[in-house]
Design a protein around this motif. Structure first.
Motif, mmCIF file in Angstrom:
data_model
loop_
_atom_site.group_PDB
_atom_site.id
_atom_site.type_symbol
_atom_site.label_atom_id
_atom_site.label_comp_id
_atom_site.label_asym_id
_atom_site.label_seq_id
_atom_site.Cartn_x
_atom_site.Cartn_y
_atom_site.Cartn_z
ATOM 1 N N ARG A 101 37.033 37.129 30.903
ATOM 2 C CA ARG A 101 37.523 38.513 30.775
ATOM 3 C C ARG A 101 39.042 38.582 30.923
ATOM 4 O O ARG A 101 39.674 39.473 30.370
ATOM 5 N N CYS A 102 39.608 37.658 31.685
ATOM 6 C CA CYS A 102 41.068 37.604 31.845
ATOM 7 C C CYS A 102 41.450 36.128 31.967
ATOM 8 O O CYS A 102 41.779 35.653 33.063
ATOM 9 N N PRO A 103 41.400 35.399 30.875
ATOM 10 C CA PRO A 103 41.591 33.941 30.932
ATOM 11 C C PRO A 103 42.957 33.545 31.485
ATOM 12 O O PRO A 103 43.975 34.156 31.173
ATOM 13 N N GLY A 104 42.944 32.521 32.339
ATOM 14 C CA GLY A 104 44.179 32.033 32.944
ATOM 15 C C GLY A 104 44.514 32.700 34.259
ATOM 16 O O GLY A 104 45.500 32.324 34.907
ATOM 17 N N PHE A 105 43.692 33.696 34.674
ATOM 18 C CA PHE A 105 43.983 34.446 35.882
ATOM 19 C C PHE A 105 42.743 34.523 36.765
ATOM 20 O O PHE A 105 41.610 34.453 36.288
ATOM 21 N N VAL A 106 42.988 34.661 38.058
ATOM 22 C CA VAL A 106 41.922 34.725 39.055
ATOM 23 C C VAL A 106 42.123 35.970 39.910
ATOM 24 O O VAL A 106 43.256 36.290 40.310
ATOM 25 N N PHE A 107 41.028 36.665 40.201
ATOM 26 C CA PHE A 107 41.073 37.853 41.048
ATOM 27 C C PHE A 107 40.535 37.493 42.427
ATOM 28 O O PHE A 107 39.449 36.924 42.558
ATOM 29 N N VAL A 108 41.319 37.815 43.465
ATOM 30 C CA VAL A 108 41.018 37.391 44.832
ATOM 31 C C VAL A 108 40.980 38.618 45.739
ATOM 32 O O VAL A 108 41.806 39.535 45.604
ATOM 33 N N ASP A 109 40.041 38.629 46.688
ATOM 34 C CA ASP A 109 39.958 39.731 47.660
ATOM 35 C C ASP A 109 40.992 39.524 48.756
ATOM 36 O O ASP A 109 40.686 39.121 49.868
ATOM 37 N N THR A 110 42.237 39.854 48.443
ATOM 38 C CA THR A 110 43.342 39.567 49.368
ATOM 39 C C THR A 110 43.301 40.425 50.626
ATOM 40 O O THR A 110 43.955 40.090 51.613
ATOM 41 N N ILE A 111 42.548 41.514 50.618
ATOM 42 C CA ILE A 111 42.447 42.280 51.864
ATOM 43 C C ILE A 111 41.794 41.449 52.956
ATOM 44 O O ILE A 111 42.069 41.625 54.143
#
Length: 787
Positions: A101-111
């Motif tokens: 869905r967003c190649p090359g990027f990672v979504f992280v729960d930084t909270i």
């Protein structure tokens, strides 16, 4: 050449923590961010139009995944933020058969990486988007750090309840003229509700990302339940989209993420004119800065002190190359010639702590070609300015004005290095202001809101000068203070007499100390001439009206009542106002950095004199100067009880306060400049002053006095002059306000807290602040549970 991430931020005076981001003051900072949003937020833009306007079209859709039902696992009704952000992260990171869905990027729960995520001062965004490479760097970093905001490509902040969305969309049917973007009454301070805390926190995160990265703009997302909005932030302000439901209409968010992943770093907001320095360039920078600091601190500096001094300008592993472009006037009939020079920088001495405005950074920089140490100022200037700061400096240099820096080079920043190489200078500019007259923006702001909107078109600008020194707050003794301020006084006189120009912003941060070869006392240089104005060479009256300068050091006349017999007054700065400001600079430094007999409580009350602000009618026409008048006029309420340990300094202060006028007059004016010059010059040659009597005093809540900001009366000026602290309605006797002018960075962020300096009935502004304080305390508990 990739983007530069995790840029160091300026340190406080102790060099132990980041300047201006004290965790305990986060609630006040976030309140201010929410209130300021009224002045710079545009909305609500149709979401599809937003994506088309700010991201390039992408035909490479073969690798994407189907949009349908993408966020069905995000609950329609949630009780906690985690019930939303965990399934949202899973949906965004989902990979199926090589499709992303967003190649090359990672979504992280930084909270979850927050040390105390229920405390606003330690909070981090719920979700942050990183490149795959940077995600591993973040995961290996300490949770005590703020590296997440230094590496974030964008972030998503989540609230479980749709009702916490402070913004509203126009009705699908009905007259748009009555619609309001902010779903609160115009006269209600935004900090009254948890909704404003959510907006203030989101704005604070965006501000910090822009401070920790070299960016031209930033994308963010907010989610309230299943409703989402897209944001684009730059130094002019922010554009926000209409809300859309990510469950029922996932196409908008997924199309945004896909196109974001296909965009270049510059199209994602990174500044392509800044690059990572090579190891060799970093070594050159480190050695040059160390050598320069040794010269500036003098031969008596030991290795430990020198190491600490270098820390203020250099963080190992974080050196960057900043390109500065200068356009030269060609001979008639020839094309303009643009030159480029490369400068190595690391930690700035000033970081931008407000979102809207100049966003200035200041560096000790090293020329990559010559190894020379210079000062580099990076800012977003007003595009409407008739004169650039560098042009003003060049004129002062040409006229032989003493004790001002010499201009090395200056210029606006091109869109990228490719346009520079083609000599076709498309410039880095803000875009929020482009849309303020669009149909959707006018429809989403009622008349009262449009009147509050303050969007200034800005251009990215860099200037290099030849001196890099220390702020006046680094004085070592009485001798250095009075010599450096006399040097500034001579610069003021020289500029008026030779170039018909007055400075209009005398402050502690605008006088720097520079040690020159063969001199035992550091010379004072008067810097930051961007607020200056041409003036009548005889009387020293500015050509343009309006307040300008740093509130704490403004003259009594410039602070006095904005109306006279009900008629609005027009402020016009004069040279004598600058002379008086110089007195306040000396007094301020005497109170904070030299020995005297005031105790902590008495000193705290005295310092509030500099921050006095009164809003008599509640319309933000702030005034001050009453307590300053009591400093100078008989019976000199404040200075009578102030006893400096330096007899010479005490004599100088009394002579200056007399100012050639009777002590009974409740105002100050030193009419005879020549007499003052002769007295000051003779004083320095005839008196033996203390050289090493520095004594730093603890002032209660001084850093709180550095947070709030005030909204100035509009100033008509060729250089976009504006008062340096932008403070909320306040009064020095209660939870007052002003910038911490200890350093140059005081000009960018400012708050106050304390007790009334004298017994008196509460003013209207004091009652307002008391109600705000009660409202904030009741709102905090709700916000803690939400995050």
């Amino acid at each position: 050449m990739g983007p530069v991430y995790n840029v160091p931020m300026a340190l406080d005076a102790t060099l132990s923590r980041t300047e201006g981001l004290r965790p305990s003051l986060a609630p006040t900072r976030h309140d201010e961010h929410a209130e300021q949003a009224r002045k710079f937020m545009l909305g609500t833009m149709p979401a599809a139009a937003f994506v088309d306007a700010f991201l390039p079209p992408s035909d490479q859709t073969a690798g994407t995944m189907p949009f349908r039902n993408a966020f069905n696992r995000v609950p329609r009704n949630a009780q906690t933020s985690s019930q939303i952000y965990l399934p949202l992260i899973n949906a965004l990171n989902l990979t199926t058969k090589g499709r992303h869905r967003c190649p090359g990027f990672v979504f992280v729960d930084t909270i979850e990486r927050s040390e105390h995520f229920h405390h606003l001062g330690y909070a981090k965004p719920h979700i942050s988007c990183f490149t795959t490479e940077n995600a591993s760097r973040v995961q290996s970093a300490s949770k005590c750090s703020r590296v997440e905001l230094g590496y974030a490509e964008l972030f998503i902040d989540v609230s479980p309840y749709p009702r916490l969305d402070l913004l509203s969309d126009p009705p699908e049917q009905g007259p748009p003229a009555v619609h309001k973007l902010f779903d609160v009454p115009d006269d209600v301070y935004l900090a009254y509700s948890p909704r404003s805390e959510v907006l203030g926190t989101h704005t604070a995160f965006a501000t910090e990302v822009l401070a920790r990265q070299n960016r031209t703009f930033l994308f963010t997302v907010s989610v309230f339940g299943t409703r989402a909005r897209l944001f684009r932030w730059d130094r002019a302000g922010c554009i926000v989209t209409e809300a859309f439901n990510i469950r029922d209409n996932p196409d908008i968010l997924l199309d945004f993420m896909w196109r974001f992943s296909q965009a270049s770093p510059a199209e994602r907001g990174h500044d392509p004119t800044v690059a990572v320095a090579t190891p060799g360039e970093e070594a050159l920078f480190r050695d040059a800065i160390r050598s320069h600091a040794r010269i500036q601190l003098g031969p008596e500096v030991n290795s430990t002190e020198l190491d600490k001094a270098v820390t203020a300008h250099y963080e190992p592993g974080h050196a960057s190359i900043v390109s500065v472009f200068s356009k030269h006037q060609p001979p008639p009939g020839s094309d303009a010639v643009v030159s480029r020079s490369r400068f190595i920088v690391s930690r700035p001495v000033v970081s931008p702590l407000h979102l809207q405005g100049r966003g200035s950074r200041g560096y000790w920089a090293v020329c990559a070609d010559t190894g020379r140490v210079v000062f580099l100022k990076d800012s977003w200037r007003s595009a409407a300015a008739d004169e650039l700061e560098g042009d003003i400096l060049s004129q002062l240099n040409e006229h032989g004005v003493s004790n001002v820096p010499r201009l090395v080079m200056q210029g606006d920043v091109p869109l990228n290095l490719e346009t520079y190489s083609r000599n076709n200078l498309r410039l880095q500019v803000t875009k929020t202001d482009w849309f303020q007259d669009s149909e959707w923006a006018l429809a989403c702001r009622a008349k009262t809101e449009r009147e509050q909107l303050l969007l200034t078109p800005r251009r990215h600008y860099r200037m290099v000068t030849d001196v890099a020194g220390y702020s006046l707050n680094a004085i070592r003794g009485t001798d250095e203070l009075l010599h450096a301020t006399y040097d500034a006084f001579k610069a003021m006189c020289s500029a008026l007499n030779k170039a018909s120009r007055i400075h209009r912003d005398l402050s502690v941060g605008n006088i720097i100390l520079v040690r020159e070869p063969g001199q035992s006392i550091r010379r004072g240089y008067l810097i930051d001439w961007e607020s200056s104005d041409l003036a009548d060479g005889v009387n020293g009256i500015a050509e343009h009206s309006g307040r300008a300068g740093t509130w704490e050091f403004m003259s009594i006349r410039m602070l006095c009542q904005p109306t006279l017999l009900g008629v609005p007054r027009t402020w016009t700065h004069s040279f004598m106002d600058d002379v008086e400001s110089l007195f306040w600079v000396v007094l301020y430094c005497s109170l904070l950095y030299l020995p005297h007999d005031l105790g902590e409580e008495a000193l705290g009350s005295f310092i509030k004199v500099f921050h006095e602000q009164v809003d008599e009618d509640g319309d933000m026409h702030l005034t001050g100067g009453r307590e300053k008048g009591r400093v100078i006029a008989a019976p000199r309420k404040w200075t009578t009880h102030f006893k400096s340990s330096s007899a010479g300094l005490e004599d100088w202060l009394n002579k200056f306060m007399d100012g050639g006028r009777p002590r009974s007059r409740p105002s100050y004016e030193m009419k005879d400049v020549a007499r003052l010059d002769a007295y000051w010059s003779n004083f320095l040659t005839s008196r033996t002053l203390e050289t090493k009597n520095r004594a730093v005093h603890k002032v209660p809540n001084l850093d709180i006095l550095s947070l709030k900001s005030f909204s100035p009366t509009p100033c008509t000026s060729p250089t976009d002059a504006e008062p340096r602290s932008r403070v909320r309605k306040s009064f020095a006797g209660t939870e007052g306000a002003a910038s911490n002018a200890n350093t140059k960075r005081a000009r960018f962020n400012s708050d106050a807290d304390g007790h009334t300096a004298q017994a008196s009935p509460p003013r209207r502004s004091e009652r307002i602040l008391l109600r705000r304080k009660i409202a904030r305390s009741s709102a905090r508990s709700s916000v803690k549970c939400i995050r």
